[in-house]
Scaffold this active site. Structure first.
Site, PDB file in Angstrom:
ATOM      1  N   ASP A  66       0.803  -1.222   0.000  1.00 15.39           N
ATOM      2  CA  ASP A  66       0.000   0.000   0.000  1.00 15.39           C
ATOM      3  C   ASP A  66       0.840   1.278   0.000  1.00 15.39           C
ATOM      4  O   ASP A  66       0.337   2.343  -0.357  1.00 15.39           O
ATOM      5  CB  ASP A  66      -0.925   0.031   1.221  1.00 15.39           C
ATOM      6  CG  ASP A  66      -1.867  -1.166   1.271  1.00 15.39           C
ATOM      7  OD1 ASP A  66      -2.139  -1.734   0.200  1.00 15.39           O
ATOM      8  OD2 ASP A  66      -2.306  -1.522   2.380  1.00 15.39           O
ATOM      9  N   HIS A  92      20.514  -5.783 -26.762  1.00 16.58           N
ATOM     10  CA  HIS A  92      19.597  -4.649 -26.775  1.00 16.58           C
ATOM     11  C   HIS A  92      18.233  -4.930 -26.173  1.00 16.58           C
ATOM     12  O   HIS A  92      17.394  -4.019 -26.124  1.00 16.58           O
ATOM     13  CB  HIS A  92      19.458  -4.119 -28.200  1.00 16.58           C
ATOM     14  CG  HIS A  92      20.672  -3.362 -28.655  1.00 16.58           C
ATOM     15  ND1 HIS A  92      21.793  -3.990 -29.157  1.00 16.58           N
ATOM     16  CD2 HIS A  92      20.972  -2.038 -28.630  1.00 16.58           C
ATOM     17  CE1 HIS A  92      22.717  -3.088 -29.449  1.00 16.58           C
ATOM     18  NE2 HIS A  92      22.254  -1.907 -29.139  1.00 16.58           N
TER      19      HIS A  92
END
Length: 742
Positions: free
Chosen positions: A155, A652
């Site tokens: 939370d 990549h």
């Protein structure tokens, strides 16, 4: 005061991704100091049950758990611990094993229970002596119970820490889900109402709304006023009219109206269907938000906190008052636990009392700023121009390699600029495009969908303009009436902007304000601790390495994994910390035959103690001779018969993919500040060249020349790198297993 001879660690309340990483760090740090460490299984209930619920752990007992979600030592709600008799039993079971220091990982309820236990401890021990359950000398040896708390909660609702363990991972889950929902919503021109967790805290809902480009968000701290249903429908209808095919409304589970009446996702669905005639669906994400492998941020935060809390407990003068350990401004901090709990409860009390202004105030300035930014970005169209308002023409361009989050930053800059009446221009393909005059106006709708899109829609290049290019750049700026520049990119971009800065007197067109926003997966820019794109790259690396490790375990294998970063070891080091690598090779710490031999000895020692997997991370430019393949061949030859070695170059894929929530949120946050900077400078007729960056967790501006003076120009990395202070933690965690206290 002597430190404890035995520590206990427990996880309590709701589980949160990253708890296992914290447990691992607590265990290994304690063992490295020669202190016995016990895991209390099933939280406070395990304390009461005793027996096999309280187990001594060794080094290898916490191996292989970094990437696992939940908590391997379990958690449970305990009614019995709320009674004094239950706490009496818990005290007895701790004293049986000589434990008088506890690390509690949980939410505010769990930490409050720990403090009550601590305050009652002397009386509980006294009662146990009277009952004859423990000897008087045992009571004398353990007169005080020391408590330290780590907040494990998705939370992110605890005062005293900017982020709680598990919150970043929960945002990953929500963002991925909403991205997926948005694609099907667009296909059918549907509206979706997505309900997220958070109890009385709107953090997850608000940040998810920013990260996904949601059109509307409902949070408990700032309920909508008046006829909010009509206002919401008006905005969503305008979005449809503007060509938007998908509509996303995010509702926090604790959302309410100004009178404190709950606003349910079902009610929002009903409103949209009745007032807009929309085909509307509801998605309750539920416990998906809690589950799964923790993000890199949660793994590393938990590791650092677990290490720090044990170091504090074992110090010659530990705190007598229980402390909460967290992170603020990108630095580990501690604060009195109960003060943090009280301030946390104050937010809930303000919401209950309908004092929403106080609730927002207690959440802090970053939360309030994010809320204001989202209110602008969620609009279907910008505000109408204000008559007589002074407006400017600003251009945005990229330079250096693409970084996930670039598009998000462009979207925020364009919309915030246009909303204020300014003209926003996009430069195609970096400085090559600027030299060629490849510039176009960007409108509100031009950046639709860019919030979640990886890559670089405007294009980029690594070109640094020469002096011969400067007249063409000046002509482009003059012909398009550009009055300010926003550069979103890496080292090449900073160096290119410095070239313009140095020639202001030669070209009047350069006498305008400009600002550099750091975007580089390498995280190699001075003036900022965290560049946009680096978090996504780290998570891409961790995802790939997690898969590689699953294969390696089956074969008693070591993997040498090569990652990007050029001459900066940030990606290598932080991914090594997050994946449990035994060895990390990077350019900052030169590889020699001696270090290779030491690494081989360390790796072999682990396999001799029944280790199933080895992991080495190597920075791509760590050494031109000792390549990834060379190291794999060397270790493979020496490990013959005990383990084999493979190597993998991730390439990549580290630059690709959709940006993480962090890169989206920080890209938006930094772009907001950049537009404010350019507008302020232009109004004051100032022509300052600056860089923006997160330094110690705060947004700060620095002169471009000053920033570049703090860079090693040849190696293209900062002369001082904050993350290197974490090296001792990584070294401790990577030690060969000992099987127990040493």
């Amino acid at each position: 005061m002597l430190g404890p001879t035995a520590l206990g660690v427990l996880t309590s309340g709701g589980d949160a991704p990253g708890m296992n990483a914290a447990v691992r760090a607590v265990v290994r740090t304690a063992l490295a100091h020669g202190v016995e460490i016990y895991a209390i299984y099933e939280g406070y209930e395990g304390l009461i049950q005793g027996g096999s619920c309280i187990r001594k752990l060794g080094w290898n007992d916490v191996g292989g758990i970094l990437q696992r979600g939940g908590t391997i030592i379990g958690t449970a709600r305990s009614k019995a611990f709320r009674t004094r008799e239950g706490r009496l039993q818990a005290a007895y079971h701790l004293l049986e094993r000589g434990i008088d220091s506890l690390v509690v990982i949980g939410g505010d309820g769990s930490l409050t229970g720990a403090d009550l236990f601590r305050r009652e401890w002397p009386d509980l021990v006294g009662d146990l002596v009277k009952r004859g359950q423990i000897a008087h000398d045992v009571a004398e040896q353990h007169r005080v119970l020391t408590i330290a708390g780590l907040v494990g909660s998705i939370d992110n609702d605890m005062y005293g820490t900017d982020m709680t363990i598990g919150a970043d991972t929960a945002l990953h889950r929500i963002t991925a889900a909403v991205d997926a929902i948005a694609s099907t919503a667009a296909s059918h021109q549907r509206s979706f109402v997505v309900e997220v967790m958070g109890r009385n805290c709107g953090y997850l809902a608000l940040m998810a709304a920013i990260a996904t480009g949601a059109e509307w968000v409902l949070i408990p701290e700032s309920p909508p006023s008046g006829d909010w249903e009509e206002m919401m429908c008006k905005v969503l209808k305008a979005g449809r009219a503007a060509g938007r095919r998908d509509t996303i409304v995010i509702v926090a589970e604790g959302a309410c109206d100004r009178h404190g009446e709950p606003i349910s996702s079902a009610y929002v669905k009903q409103v949209l269907e009745e007032r807009l005639g929309e085909d509307t669906r509801v998605t309750l994400l539920g416990h998906v938000q809690r589950g799964g492998s923790p993000s890199v941020f949660d793994r590393n935060l938990s590791t650092i906190l677990g290490y720090t809390v044990v170091e504090a407990l074992l110090s010659p003068t530990p705190d007598t008052e229980p402390q909460l350990f967290g992170i603020q401004s990108n630095r580990i901090t501690r604060a009195p636990l109960m003060h943090c709990v009280e301030q946390t409860h104050a937010v809930a009390e303000a919401i209950t009392a309908h004092d929403y202004e106080r609730a927002m105030q207690l959440r802090g300035p970053s939360f309030r700023a994010a809320f204001r930014t989202h209110r602008t970005l969620m609009r279907a169209m910008p505000h109408a121009p204000v008559p007589g308002q002074q407006c400017f023409r600003f251009a945005i361009l990229h330079a250096d390699g693409p970084a996930p989050g670039m598009n998000t930053a462009v979207r925020a800059a364009v919309r915030l600029g246009v909303d204020q009446g300014h003209t926003m221009l996009g430069v195609r393909n970096g400085f090559e495009g600027l030299i060629a005059g490849d510039i176009e106006e960007l409108h509100w709708g031009s950046v639709n969908g860019w919030v979640s899109r990886g890559g670089c829609e405007l294009g980029t290049s690594r070109t640094i303009p020469s002096e011969a290019d400067l007249p063409a750049i000046a002509h482009a700026l003059e012909s398009h009436g550009i009055q300010g520049l926003l550069l979103i990119g890496g080292v090449a971009g900073y160096q290119a902007m410095a070239q313009l800065d140095r020639h202001r007197e030669d070209f009047p067109a350069f006498d305008i304000p400009f600002i550099c926003l750091p975007a580089s997966i390498d995280n190699n820019l001075p003036g900022c601790e965290l560049s946009i794109g680096a978090d996504t790259a780290l998570n891409n690396i961790a995802d790939a390495v997690d898969k590689i490790k699953q294969v390696g375990v089956a074969y008693r294998r070591c993997y040498v994994v090569e990652v990007m970063g050029r001459y900066c070891g940030y990606l290598a080091f932080m991914s090594g910390l997050a994946t449990g690598a035994e060895i990390v090779y990077m350019h900052e710490d030169p590889i020699t035959l001696r270090t290779l031999q030491a690494g081989l000895v360390q790796l072999a020692a682990g396999f001799e103690q029944n280790k199933q997997l080895g992991l080495i991370i190597r920075n791509e430019l760590a050494n031109p001779t000792y390549t990834t393949a060379f190291i794999a061949d060397l270790f493979g030859e020496e490990g013959r018969g005990r383990f084999d070695v493979r190597h993998a170059t991730l390439g990549h894929l580290q630059q690709g993919g959709d940006p993480t929530p962090f890169d989206r949120i920080e890209g938006t946050r930094l772009a907001t500040a950049c537009i404010e900077f350019l507008v302020g400078q232009a109004r004051q007729h100032s022509a300052e060249g600056s860089c923006i960056g997160l330094q110690e967790g705060e947004i700060r501006f620095s002169q471009l020349a000053d920033v570049l003076s703090r860079m090693d120009a040849e190696l293209q990395r900062p002369t001082t790198q904050w993350w290197r202070q974490l090296l001792p933690i990584a070294a401790l965690m990577a030690q060969p297993g000992s099987g127990g206290a040493r």
